[in-house]
Each structure stands twice: as structure tokens, then as C-alpha cells.
Design an enzyme around this catalytic site. Structure first.
Site: not given
Ligand code: PRX
Length: 702
Positions: A569-572
Site C-alpha cells: 500500500r502507498v496509503d495509510d
């Protein structure tokens, strides 16, 4: 791999794949130690060919065939999807004079919209049950295996239809109809699949909540979807542990009532793990499944649904806010799950298919229930846990039912590796012909063990990348069509056009090798249509970051063969044991504790779970941070979100969190601390108070 230091590996190491389907990866080519670094290196880069015996019988049996089909799926979608849709029953055929789909993916041009199979009317339950009950009433539909080794049940197609119809009749009798929401909070008993199908039959929109979620989490989903009816059980057993399911539902309903949502009926299956007499019972709302459902007529009409009528909502976590109700519709989801099931699992009539996922997650929706049932597969449904009564339980089940296709998550594979190969080798797994992986990147070591020890080098592995939002497989090997590379989800499924985008410029990377943010161009049949009740959130989450594309939230690398390697994932969002957990959810749970002032949560690498949760906490003025306090904080998360979201580490920050001058938490620094990579913390000069970092480091282990 045993064969890495020979011909195949030589080519593989350079990723130069010239597919030769006659090449048999099972050919004995000598032994090598996995612990040897050189072997590890080549294991990472290996290419594994499907055995000729598999290729010869596969639905798609060469790279050329895959390429031809893929091209057609993208260039002539009406023709490609028309052929697949025609394998299913449509009460009213969709209008073939119109384009098979229409969509707008560009927020700048108007609202995001997606529709498939215009004007068609069909029913998922009819396709998944009635067709097979008519053609093969005595054939096996479900092979249910309970928590205990002596609990099992075969459900035939005719029985499945009868039980679904009885529940459909009951639901109708209490006023549930097309478009109404029904919440399902059940363990992995046949009732769970039956509940989903009964809703689909009458056009009610199901919302399955994984029965490991807490009462709070259930309540927030009840408040969002406002169901008339909840379907549940008294309890369940998970290994040696009894779980009081109805108690959670009672608490969830009470909480939702406080927020003005009134569930009218709770239908309770009297599960042997917990007798109904021992549950709290409220005659005004609770009903015993065997009294009200099992007494209903065994036939019930089907509600014919438009292609774009909602089928279900399923809540999933994102980087911000509360979980979103991902909404899937009828026609596209049906065709998408069927097509992927058929081609990715190379389905054959004699297969015994076992997907270990709980139906509370998308994997269970698409590949425990809908996909396999539409394709008339015999499906194993297992209620227990993989390590009860011992670590050989999965392999006992494969042995007992003659499972041919086994689909699970890397975390399960990693957790079983440590019990040793004998546990596997002592069971007869000779029926297995194909293995699958889902939910998180599979590390090459686990891939290798899965391939060698479980699959005896004769089973291809399909590493399927997809999401709750995508509804069905997106990037995955087709097992007989081309080589697999351990750790790579490989190539796009038919009709899926993935692309890599530069996160800085928002521009697509040129074709060829590269690394970027994974986006999808154009609509595919099984994609979500909206966030239930909040289309704006749908547009903001998936279509605003990189206008014109569907943004997956994942990063990926593409190699010179066009294989995709998902990097995470590149998000939280943290992926714990294949379960998606939003950092915001855990943070807001922690600060619910009256002594916790602030919290920041990040993921860190974990041997078994893939990622684990690391929570940094700031306590209120004067609160002493003790071992007891730590426990309380963990318990708070367990009770607000669910046990699977419990932080593995809680780290006290006595002087606060590292924040920029504008008050933004610098998670980059926290991730480094969680990973024990203090040297990589880098520049802290933009922090409002750089000394905070030293204090945090000093308090490691407290
Ligand atoms: O990060 C990717 C990871 O799981 C996310 C989707 O989670 P969820 O909606 O809960 O669905 C899980 C089951 C489909 C993705 O954004 N993921 C899923 N499959 C893979 C994966 N990461 C790497 N490889 C996979 N095969």
C-alpha cells in the site's frame, strides 16, 4: 528451487521468459539448500513453468492464447464479455445493440459512472443455485467441515435451493424485499452462504460483517446500512475457544439503537457451540432460525434484477474516516466472478474447490460463494481454524475431501511452515492440482514452500492481486498459460488495463520496466459502483488523486516481461494477515481510552502476518505509562475494532509525537522507528521539536 541451477533457472534469472509449455517443472533436477544465499537470490528471480500435464488440459494453454484473448477483451469488449455472459442465464438478455458498458472515469468530465450489460435482467441466486438444482439435484454443492473433526455435512444442490428458498420466504414474510438491506453476522456455517443467496434471490442487499468484528464495529455498519433484519447464530467455536456471537449482536444492536437505528428482527441459528437457552432472548425481536425459517415452503420465486441493481455492500477500511460500504451490483459482478473463477482456477467439473477465506471478506464473497457456485463447483466451507486440533488440519481436510484447488493467504502458509514438512507429508495431498494465494504479497520463500511441499512441484500457483473494490481477480497468472514468478502477481486478467503512474507528476510511466503507483484504465465488469450512500467519497477516494484512472492505493513494479510485482500500500492502510486495517481506525480507537491523549499508528514487517501494527501513544498529563496501561490500550482496540486489529507494539512518547510546524505527524519517522531503522530517520529539522525523536527512541521497550 531444485531446478534453479539448471536450464530453467538460468533463463529465469534474467527474466527472459520464452514459454515452453512442454517444459515440466516437476522434472527432478537435483536438490539445493534453501538457506544458501545464492539459491535465495535465484529463488527471488526464478521462473516456474506449469507442468505439461496441467497445460494440456487448461482452458488457456499458451501465452499466445492468453494474448489473443486479452487483446480481444480490451479491443472488442462486447464480443469478449458477450461470449462469457452467454454462458449464464439472463431472464431478459441485455441489449446487444448498445455498447456492453459505459463509464466515465474522469472527474473533470462529470460524475464517475460505470454500467455493464445494459437492459439485462438476471439473478445471482438463480445462476448459482437453481440452474444446478435443476440439472443435478443430488450433486454436491457444499462440503461443510465444522470446528471439530467429526462435524461435517454435505449440502446438495437441491438442498441448497430448498434452504435458500425457505429463508427467502421468511425474509419476504417480514417485509424484506428488493433494495432492502440485511446484515449477516454469522460464522462459517452453511447458513452464511445460504443467507447471502437468499438475499440475492429476493433482491435484498446483503452486508456481511465478519464475525470477528466487535460490537462497536458491527454497530457502525448497522447505523450506516440500517437493515430491517440481522441474521446470526448463538455462537461458534474457533479451535478450543467458544465465541459468543449473539452477545456481540445484542450489544451492536443496542449501540445502533442509541443512534436511532431500529433493527426489527434478529434471526438466530442455534449453533451447537452455544445453546440458545444460554443466550439473552428478547421475544420482541429475536427469532429462532429453526422455528421461523425451517418451517417455510421450500420454493420461492426469483426477483429478476437489472444488471445495475445493487447486490451487496461490504465495508472496507481506507486511509481516512470510517469504513466504506463498497457497493457491488448484479450483472457485472456475476460475469466477473464467474469468468475469473473459470479461467484463474481453470475450473473443471470434477474439481473440489477450497477457499479458506471467511465469507466476511471479499475473497469469501467472490470465491467461497458466488464465483464457484455460479460455475457449479463443489466447495469446501470450513468453520474452524487451521491449527486445531493440530497444525495438520488443513491438510487433513484436503485429504478427506480430495481437494483439487486450494486458495489461501500467504499468512496461513507462513504460519504453517514453522510446524515442519512432516505435518504436510504425512497427509495424502495427491488430489491437489492448483494452488492460489491472495490478500498480500507472497514472499518467494513462502511461495517456494507452498510449491514444493504442498504442491509437490506439480501444482501451478496463482498469486491473485485484487481488492474489495475490484470484486474479482485483476492481476494474476492463468495457471496453464504462462510461467509464474514467485512473488509476482504476473499479468492482467482479461479486460483489465493496469498502468503505473508517477506519484510526483501524476503521469503514466512509459511501457516497459518501471515502478510507480498502480492505477487501472477503463472499467471492468465486477468493479464497485459507488460507496453506499456517499458517491462523493467514492470519487474522492478512487478517482481524484490521478484523474482519469482508478487509483488502487497500491504501489507496483513492472518488469521487462510485463509482469507486475505488487509492492504494498502507498496509503495509510496496514495489511495484517491479509486483513486491511486503516491506521485512522486504530488511532481513533486508542484515543477512546480516557487516558490516551494522542496516537499514531504505522505498520512494520512481521514474519507471519506480513505486517503488524505499531502504535505510538501520548498519554494525558500525569498518567503513568505501565504494563497494565499497555494492556488496557490493546483491549480498547480489540473491543472497538476487533481482535485482529490489536496493536503488536505500543510505544510511549512522553513528550509527544514528531510533528511538523503545521502540526502534521511525520509518519515517515515513525515507520523508521517501528522498523528499528534509526539510521534511516534522516532530516528532522522540519520538525516543530526535533528533540521529540530522541525521547521516543529513549523510551523504546517501555
Ligand atoms: O494491498 C493489496 C493487497 O490487499 C489489498 C486489498 O485488500 P482487500 O480489499 O481486503 O482484499 C483482499 C483480498 C482480495 C490490495 O490493495 N493484496 C491483495 N492481494 C494481493 C495483495 N497484495 C499483493 N499481492 C496480492 N496477491
Amino acid at each position: 528451487f531444485g531446478n534453479n541451477d539448471h536450464g530453467i533457472a538460468g533463463r529465469a534469472r534474467k527474466y527472459r521468459v520464452t514459454l515452453d509449455p512442454r517444459m515440466d517443472s516437476t522434472s527432478p533436477t537435483g536438490e539445493a539448500s534453501v538457506h544458501d544465499d545464492a539459491m535465495k537470490e535465484s529463488a527471488l528471480n526464478a521462473t516456474v513453468y506449469p507442468p505439461a500435464s496441467f497445460v494440456n488440459n487448461a482452458h488457456v494453454s499458451s501465452l499466445k492464447q492468453y494474448n489473443d484473448m486479452y487483446r480481444e477483451s480490451v479491443d472488442r469488449p462486447a464480443k469478449f464479455w458477450g461470449k462469457i455472459a452467454d454462458e449464464l442465464y439472463w431472464h431478459t438478455p441485455y441489449d446487444k445493440s448498445k455498447p456492453v458498458h459505459s463509464f466515465n472515469f474522469d472527474v473533470r468530465k462529470g460524475p464517475i459512472s460505470i454500467s455493464w450489460f445494459p437492459g439485462g435482467k438476471t439473478n445471482l441466486c438463480y445462476n448459482a443455485v437453481d440452474r444446478h438444482a435443476a440439472s443435478d439435484p443430488k450433486g454436491t454443492a457444499l462440503l461443510w467441515e465444522g470446528n471439530e473433526t467429526n462435524q461435517d455435512e454435505v449440502v446438495t444442490w437441491a438442498q441448497l435451493k430448498e434452504r435458500v428458498c425457505q429463508l427467502a420466504n421468511y425474509l419476504r414474510s417480514v417485509g424484506v424485499g428488493k433494495g432492502d438491506n440485511v446484515t449477516i453476522y454469522l460464522p462459517m456455517v452453511p447458513h452464511l452462504v445460504i443467507s447471502m443467496l437468499a438475499c440475492a434471490r429476493i433482491g435484498a442487499v446483503h452486508s456481511v460483517v465478519f464475525a470477528g468484528f466487535s460490537a462497536d464495529a458491527l454497530a457502525s455498519r448497522l447505523v450506516d446500512s440500517k437493515p430491517k433484519v440481522v441474521l446470526t447464530s448463538t455462537g461458534t467455536m474457533r479451535g478450543a475457544k467458544p465465541i459468543p456471537i449473539k452477545k456481540v449482536v445484542d450489544a451492536g444492536i443496542k449501540l445502533s439503537k442509541d443512534k436511532g437505528v431500529h433493527v426489527e428482527r434478529v434471526v438466530v441459528y442455534d449453533h451447537p457451540a452455544l445453546p440458545l437457552a444460554q443466550c439473552n432472548w428478547d421475544e420482541s425481536i429475536d427469532a429462532n432460525w429453526s422455528d421461523v425459517v425451517d418451517t417455510q415452503p421450500k420454493d420461492s420465486p426469483v426477483e429478476w434484477m437489472d444488471s445495475e441493481d445493487p447486490l451487496f455492500r461490504l465495508y472496507t477500511s481506507g486511509s481516512t474516516g470510517t469504513p466504506k460500504g463498497v457497493l457491488h451490483t448484479t450483472g457485472g459482478y456475476m460475469v466477473g466472478t464467474y469468468a475469473t473463477f473459470k479461467y484463474v482456477f481453470d475450473h473443471k467439473p470434477d474439481d473440489v474447490f477450497w477457499c479458506t477465506a471467511d465469507a466476511g471478506w471479499i475473497t469469501g464473497h467472490s470465491y467461497l460463494a458466488y464465483g464457484p457456485l455460479i460455475a457449479k463447483a463443489k466447495c469446501v466451507v470450513f468453520e474452524g481454524v487451521p491449527t486445531y486440533p493440530d497444525a495438520g488440519r488443513c491438510w487433513d481436510i484436503v485429504d478427506k475431501y480430495g481437494v483439487t484447488v486450494f486458495y489461501t493467504a500467504p499468512t496461513l502458509i507462513r504460519s504453517l511452515i514453522r510446524f515442519g514438512d512432516d505435518v504436510v507429508n504425512s497427509r495424502d495431498l495427491s488430489t491437489l492440482r492448483l494452488l492460489g494465494s491472495v490478500g498480500e504479497p507472497i514472499n518467494p520463500e513462502a511461495w517456494k514452500w507452498y510449491h514444493e511441499v504442498v504442491g509437490k512441484r506439480k501444482c501451478p500457483i496463482v498469486d491473485t492481486w485484487w481488492q474489495t473494490e475490484t470484486g474479482a481477480h485483476m492481476i494474476t497468472p492463468l495457471p496453464g498459460a504462462f510461467a509464474q514468478k514467485p512473488g509476482s502477481a504476473s499479468r492482467p486478467f482479461f479486460g483489465v488495463v493496469p498502468t503505473l503512474v508517477d506519484s510526483q507528476t501524476g503521469k503514466e510511466l512509459p511501457p516497459g520496466p518501471g515502478e510507480g503507483v498502480l492505477c487501472i484504465k477503463g472499467a471492468w465488469p465486477s468493479m464497485m459502483r459507488t460507496v453506499a450512500g456517499n458517491h462523493q467519497r467514492f470519487e474522492e477516494t478512487y478517482f481524484s488523486t490521478y484523474p482519469g484512472f482508478y487509483f488502487t492505493g497500491d504501489g507496483a513494479r513492472r518488469d521487462e516481461d510485463g509482469y507486475f510485482w505488487i509492492t504494498g500500500r502507498v496509503d495509510d492502510v496496514i495489511n495484517v494477515s491479509g486483513h486491511r486495517i486503516g491506521t485512522a481506525e486504530v488511532e481513533s480507537a486508542l484515543v477512546e481510552h480516557d487516558k490516551c491523549a494522542e496516537a499514531a499508528v504505522v505498520g512494520y514487517e512481521h514474519d507471519i502476518k506480513g505486517q503488524a501494527i505499531y502504535a505510538f501513544v501520548v498519554m494525558k498529563e500525569g498518567v503513568e505509562f505501565t504494563a497494565e496501561m499497555k494492556k488496557e490500550l490493546v483491549m480498547t482496540v480489540r473491543s472497538i475494532v476487533g481482535a485482529f486489529a490489536a496493536p503488536d507494539t505500543i510505544h510511549w512518547c512522553p513528550t509527544g509525537l514528531p510533528k511538523t510546524r503545521s502540526g502534521k505527524i511525520m509518519r515517515r519517522i515513525l515507520r523508521k522507528i517501528a522498523a528499528h531503522e534509526e539510521d534511516g530517520i534522516g532530516d528532522t529539522s522540519t520538525l516543530a521539536d526535533p528533540a521529540v525523536v530522541n525521547t521516543i527512541l529513549e523510551w523504546r521497550g517501555n
